[in-house]
Design an enzyme around this catalytic site. Sequence first.
Site: not given
Ligand code: ZN
Length: 179
Positions: A34, A61, A64-65
Amino acid sequence: MSAISDLARAYHFAAVRHLSQKRKGKAGEPYINHLTEVADLVATATGGCDVDVVIAAVLHDVLEDTPTTCEELVEGFGARVAGMVLEVSDDKALPKAERKRLQIEHAPHLTPGAKIIKLADKTANLRSLKKSPPADWDAARIADYVVWALAVAEGLRGTNPALEDLLAKAAAAMVTPSA
Ligand code: ZN
């Protein structure tokens, strides 16, 4: 350090931080795919003219992840990259519906680099949803996602015509039957 070494370091950093994470799609693609897709979309749409935006796309990301902190990003990749990643990160302390509402509300106020990353992210997510939808998502949930992604994109209009076109095409592909 050169821009190329910074970019290579960003890819490795993201690969390590997202190690063992998979996409939600039924194909279970490695998460890094991704990130490489979003960075590729950003680099192509901008002609690769601003390496910080591509680096921030690779890292978009990690806040966030993964347990990565903003300070780590500032230290490793500079305040501008860290700022863009922060701009495109949801506040995980908020309920999901509120986070989705805020993405629509915040979109028009993002910096130009963050807007480009957001467009590329939504484009990649729509493409994934077409290619490999999560096994537990029914047609209604997929349709809701498309409507929401288009609402976020509405606030990003005028950022990058090439990318906006790709996003519109990815959304349109969701309502036409697969070949
Ligand atoms: Zn993303």
